[in-house]
Scaffold this motif. Structure first.
Motif, short mmCIF file in Angstrom:
data_model
loop_
_atom_site.label_atom_id
_atom_site.label_comp_id
_atom_site.label_asym_id
_atom_site.label_seq_id
_atom_site.Cartn_x
_atom_site.Cartn_y
_atom_site.Cartn_z
N TYR A 199 0.92 -1.36 -0.21
CA TYR A 199 -0.16 0.00 0.03
C TYR A 199 0.84 1.06 0.04
N ILE A 200 -0.15 2.62 0.11
CA ILE A 200 0.96 3.65 -0.45
C ILE A 200 -0.28 4.73 0.00
N THR A 201 -0.07 5.61 1.03
CA THR A 201 -0.65 6.74 0.94
C THR A 201 -0.17 7.66 0.33
N LYS A 202 -1.51 8.16 0.88
CA LYS A 202 -1.67 9.94 -0.17
C LYS A 202 -1.36 10.86 1.02
N PRO A 203 -1.27 11.92 0.25
CA PRO A 203 -0.35 12.28 -0.78
C PRO A 203 0.62 10.78 -1.32
N PHE A 204 1.04 10.50 -2.44
CA PHE A 204 1.97 9.67 -2.46
C PHE A 204 3.19 10.91 -3.75
N SER A 205 4.24 10.18 -4.19
CA SER A 205 5.38 10.30 -4.96
C SER A 205 5.25 9.05 -6.22
N PRO A 206 4.78 9.83 -6.67
CA PRO A 206 4.45 9.02 -8.91
C PRO A 206 6.19 8.24 -8.76
N LYS A 207 7.14 9.03 -8.76
CA LYS A 207 8.46 8.31 -8.52
C LYS A 207 8.72 6.54 -7.54
N GLN A 208 7.67 6.44 -6.65
CA GLN A 208 7.91 5.86 -5.44
C GLN A 208 6.97 5.15 -5.69
N LEU A 209 5.90 5.59 -5.80
CA LEU A 209 4.48 4.33 -6.92
C LEU A 209 5.38 3.61 -7.74
#
Length: 225
Positions: free
Chosen positions: A99-109
């Motif tokens: 999972y990834i929490t908003k707001p997030f880095s698109p590069k991390q995703l």
């Protein structure tokens, strides 16, 4: 041929940003803005990975994930504005892999997506067999128990396979966390316990005395042969 990724979010701007970054990586992108549409497109396109928002206007991302898990082990990354441990654990318990929490880095995703798909591909042609009842097919990530196919999430598969490849070795929760993490992001150690519980249940293991994955008190887990 590059993999296909399904992005599910009711915010078009978020979809557009994710789509731009992933298309720059060469991925094929399909999209959905609600849960019903997501399930239809998952059935139609059979994507290689799904990025799934937790909060959708019709049915929750958790319900979508749980439904998909009844017949598929496609990797699922949850997008959530909720960062508490309980919400993360709930997402894992219904079958999400990360999972990834908003707001997030698109590069991390993108890094999570790339790493997860690299691991899913694999290049080994091997079947691990135990007691002539449990079979782990490394090439296609297929699990069979008493000739019935068992559907595991990508994270559950990683845990089971690394334990099975190293029988009688005790793995700490921290070591298993490293195996399922696709970057250096924090993972709660309780998540490992949740994954182990799910694996045991899917293999119809006795909770008090499981055949394969043993709990070593104060140390971690061991695959018993």
């Amino acid at each position: 041929m590059k993999e296909t990724i399904l992005i599910v979010d009711d915010e078009i701007k978020i979809i557009e940003v994710i789509k731009l970054y992933l298309e720059n990586e060469g991925y094929n992108i399909i999209q959905a803005t609600n849960g019903i549409e997501a399930l239809k497109k998952q059935d139609k396109h059979n994507p290689d990975l799904i990025i799934l928002d937790l909060m959708l206007p019709d049915i929750s991302g958790e319900d979508v994930c749980e439904h998909i898990r009844t017949g598929s082990q496609v990797p699922i990354i949850m997008l959530t504005a909720k960062s508490s441990e309980d919400n993360a654990l709930k997402g894992y318990s219904v079958g999400s892999d990360d999972y990834i929490t908003k707001p997030f880095s698109p590069k991390q995703l993108v890094a999570k997506v790339n790493a997860m798909l690299r691991r899913i591909k694999g290049n080994q042609y091997e079947t691990l067999t135990f007691n002539n009842e449990l079979k782990i097919h490394i090439e296609n990530k297929k699990i069979e128990y008493n000739d019935d196919e068992i559907i595991l999430t990508a994270s559950e598969y990683k845990i089971l396979s690394v334990l099975a490849k190293n029988p009688n070795r005790v793995f700490s929760r921290e070591e298993l966390m490293d195996y399922i993490s696709d970057d250096n992001s924090f993972i709660y150690d309780r998540i490992i316990d949740t994954h182990i519980k799910n694996i045991r249940a899917k293999l119809n293991q006795d909770i008090k005395n499981p055949t394969y994955i043993k709990t070593i008190r104060g140390m971690g887990y061991r695959f018993n042969v």
